[in-house]
Design a protein around this motif. Structure first.
Motif, PDB file in Angstrom:
ATOM      1  N   GLU A  94       0.823  -1.210   0.000  1.00  0.00           N
ATOM      2  CA  GLU A  94       0.000   0.000   0.000  1.00  0.00           C
ATOM      3  C   GLU A  94       0.857   1.261   0.000  1.00  0.00           C
ATOM      4  O   GLU A  94       0.527   2.241  -0.685  1.00  0.00           O
ATOM      5  CB  GLU A  94      -0.922  -0.011   1.216  1.00  0.00           C
ATOM      6  CG  GLU A  94      -1.971  -1.116   1.205  1.00  0.00           C
ATOM      7  CD  GLU A  94      -1.450  -2.477   1.645  1.00  0.00           C
ATOM      8  OE1 GLU A  94      -2.241  -3.440   1.619  1.00  0.00           O
ATOM      9  OE2 GLU A  94      -0.261  -2.585   2.021  1.00  0.00           O
ATOM     10  N   LEU A  95       1.957   1.251   0.749  1.00  0.00           N
ATOM     11  CA  LEU A  95       2.839   2.410   0.785  1.00  0.00           C
ATOM     12  C   LEU A  95       3.425   2.695  -0.587  1.00  0.00           C
ATOM     13  O   LEU A  95       3.397   3.840  -1.062  1.00  0.00           O
ATOM     14  CB  LEU A  95       3.963   2.180   1.795  1.00  0.00           C
ATOM     15  CG  LEU A  95       5.116   3.199   1.738  1.00  0.00           C
ATOM     16  CD1 LEU A  95       4.621   4.607   2.028  1.00  0.00           C
ATOM     17  CD2 LEU A  95       6.226   2.794   2.698  1.00  0.00           C
ATOM     18  N   LEU A  96       3.968   1.679  -1.233  1.00  0.00           N
ATOM     19  CA  LEU A  96       4.601   1.892  -2.533  1.00  0.00           C
ATOM     20  C   LEU A  96       3.572   2.324  -3.575  1.00  0.00           C
ATOM     21  O   LEU A  96       3.866   3.157  -4.442  1.00  0.00           O
ATOM     22  CB  LEU A  96       5.335   0.633  -2.982  1.00  0.00           C
ATOM     23  CG  LEU A  96       6.482   0.170  -2.062  1.00  0.00           C
ATOM     24  CD1 LEU A  96       7.166  -1.047  -2.642  1.00  0.00           C
ATOM     25  CD2 LEU A  96       7.486   1.293  -1.818  1.00  0.00           C
ATOM     26  N   ALA A  97       2.374   1.778  -3.490  1.00  0.00           N
ATOM     27  CA  ALA A  97       1.318   2.189  -4.423  1.00  0.00           C
ATOM     28  C   ALA A  97       0.974   3.665  -4.237  1.00  0.00           C
ATOM     29  O   ALA A  97       0.760   4.396  -5.222  1.00  0.00           O
ATOM     30  CB  ALA A  97       0.074   1.325  -4.218  1.00  0.00           C
ATOM     31  N   GLU A  98       0.946   4.117  -2.986  1.00  0.00           N
ATOM     32  CA  GLU A  98       0.640   5.528  -2.725  1.00  0.00           C
ATOM     33  C   GLU A  98       1.773   6.437  -3.184  1.00  0.00           C
ATOM     34  O   GLU A  98       1.528   7.533  -3.719  1.00  0.00           O
ATOM     35  CB  GLU A  98       0.348   5.732  -1.243  1.00  0.00           C
ATOM     36  CG  GLU A  98       0.033   7.157  -0.842  1.00  0.00           C
ATOM     37  CD  GLU A  98      -1.220   7.731  -1.487  1.00  0.00           C
ATOM     38  OE1 GLU A  98      -1.381   8.964  -1.458  1.00  0.00           O
ATOM     39  OE2 GLU A  98      -2.041   6.951  -2.039  1.00  0.00           O
ATOM     40  N   LEU A  99       3.020   6.005  -2.982  1.00  0.00           N
ATOM     41  CA  LEU A  99       4.152   6.790  -3.484  1.00  0.00           C
ATOM     42  C   LEU A  99       4.082   6.903  -5.004  1.00  0.00           C
ATOM     43  O   LEU A  99       4.314   7.983  -5.575  1.00  0.00           O
ATOM     44  CB  LEU A  99       5.468   6.152  -3.051  1.00  0.00           C
ATOM     45  CG  LEU A  99       5.774   6.162  -1.549  1.00  0.00           C
ATOM     46  CD1 LEU A  99       7.094   5.455  -1.274  1.00  0.00           C
ATOM     47  CD2 LEU A  99       5.811   7.581  -0.993  1.00  0.00           C
ATOM     48  N   ASP A 100       3.754   5.803  -5.663  1.00  0.00           N
ATOM     49  CA  ASP A 100       3.604   5.840  -7.125  1.00  0.00           C
ATOM     50  C   ASP A 100       2.479   6.795  -7.518  1.00  0.00           C
ATOM     51  O   ASP A 100       2.615   7.573  -8.469  1.00  0.00           O
ATOM     52  CB  ASP A 100       3.301   4.437  -7.655  1.00  0.00           C
ATOM     53  CG  ASP A 100       4.506   3.505  -7.616  1.00  0.00           C
ATOM     54  OD1 ASP A 100       5.639   4.002  -7.519  1.00  0.00           O
ATOM     55  OD2 ASP A 100       4.291   2.279  -7.662  1.00  0.00           O
ATOM     56  N   ARG A 101       1.377   6.738  -6.802  1.00  0.00           N
ATOM     57  CA  ARG A 101       0.233   7.600  -7.128  1.00  0.00           C
ATOM     58  C   ARG A 101       0.599   9.066  -6.999  1.00  0.00           C
ATOM     59  O   ARG A 101       0.173   9.905  -7.806  1.00  0.00           O
ATOM     60  CB  ARG A 101      -0.943   7.270  -6.208  1.00  0.00           C
ATOM     61  CG  ARG A 101      -2.249   7.970  -6.593  1.00  0.00           C
ATOM     62  CD  ARG A 101      -3.319   7.774  -5.539  1.00  0.00           C
ATOM     63  NE  ARG A 101      -3.021   8.511  -4.316  1.00  0.00           N
ATOM     64  CZ  ARG A 101      -3.251   9.820  -4.162  1.00  0.00           C
ATOM     65  NH1 ARG A 101      -3.764  10.537  -5.157  1.00  0.00           N
ATOM     66  NH2 ARG A 101      -2.960  10.419  -3.015  1.00  0.00           N
ATOM     67  N   ARG A 102       1.420   9.380  -5.989  1.00  0.00           N
ATOM     68  CA  ARG A 102       1.817  10.769  -5.761  1.00  0.00           C
ATOM     69  C   ARG A 102       2.968  11.209  -6.650  1.00  0.00           C
ATOM     70  O   ARG A 102       3.337  12.386  -6.647  1.00  0.00           O
ATOM     71  CB  ARG A 102       2.225  10.956  -4.295  1.00  0.00           C
ATOM     72  CG  ARG A 102       1.120  10.730  -3.287  1.00  0.00           C
ATOM     73  CD  ARG A 102       1.608  11.106  -1.901  1.00  0.00           C
ATOM     74  NE  ARG A 102       0.638  10.797  -0.859  1.00  0.00           N
ATOM     75  CZ  ARG A 102       0.728  11.262   0.385  1.00  0.00           C
ATOM     76  NH1 ARG A 102       1.736  12.049   0.741  1.00  0.00           N
ATOM     77  NH2 ARG A 102      -0.191  10.941   1.270  1.00  0.00           N
ATOM     78  N   GLY A 103       3.564  10.272  -7.368  1.00  0.00           N
ATOM     79  CA  GLY A 103       4.706  10.613  -8.202  1.00  0.00           C
ATOM     80  C   GLY A 103       5.987  10.819  -7.419  1.00  0.00           C
ATOM     81  O   GLY A 103       6.902  11.508  -7.889  1.00  0.00           O
TER      82      GLY A 103
END
Length: 218
Positions: A94-103
């Protein structure tokens, strides 16, 4: 703090690789006619790789005459079953997905050597997503030297002062501080059984999601 990127240690921070590392050590013990060690005993040594686990399992340091052969066989056993029971820690996906989402760029800086790092990251589905992957034999010196972290910044094209490094070993803190980064201890990791408050990190977090709290600020 303006964060341009988050760098992570691998074993004990992103991935719980202790089951497969411990299994390799127990195969050595079986070959020596010794009973297996429970994973709970071996887990704190997993961040130190072969050195830590052979030390725990046989009481031998790298300068012992028997160590090179044990290390060679340990690594062979590990390579043959590198991602059987290894899993990402809860909350990492979930953390990495959110970092990806935020760029927000993220990468991996580990002392695991490249021929094990990249296959493991591919197995975990992270290899092609990371902005940089720096292994223990990528730079001139491994952690606690800052060279691997500085190399990661060059690859990811970020400034060290705007990078957060998250790890579970004292050498992660030492390397991050020497590189001029914000250092974060992953308290869910292996930690080598040492009081982590004495490591001098900027922050200690209990869950991967806490990285986002640090980024967002008060």
């Amino acid at each position: 703090m303006a964060i341009e990127a988050i760098l992570f240690d691998l074993d004990g921070t992103l991935a719980d690789s202790a089951p497969d590392l411990g299994a390799a050590l127990n195969r050595l013990r079986e070959e020596a006619g010794l009973p297996p060690f429970p994973l709970d005993i071996l887990r704190p040594y997993a961040s130190a790789g072969a050195r830590g686990l052979i030390g725990a399992g046989f009481g031998l340091a790298p300068d012992h005459a028997l160590y090179p052969d044990l290390q060679r066989r340990f690594l062979a056993h590990y390579a043959s079953r590198i991602c059987v029971d290894t899993r990402l820690f809860p909350g990492v996906v979930e953390l990495l997905a959110e970092l990806d989402r935020r760029g927000i760029r993220w990468g991996v800086v580990t002392n695991k050597i490249e021929r094990y790092t990249r296959p493991l990251l591919k197995c975990l589905g992270l290899h092609d997503r990371a902005a940089c992957i720096v292994s223990g034999d990528s730079a001139a010196k491994p952690k606690p030297d800052p060279a691997p972290l500085l190399m990661a910044c060059e690859i990811a094209r970020v400034r060290p002062r705007n990078v957060m490094y998250v790890g579970d070993d004292e050498r992660d803190v030492q390397a991050g501080r020497a590189a001029g980064m914000h250092t974060v201890i992953a308290a869910w990791g292996y930690l080598n059984g040492v009081p982590i408050k004495e490591w001098g990190a900027d922050t200690i977090i209990d869950h991967p999601a806490d990285v986002l709290v640090l980024i967002d600020g008060p």
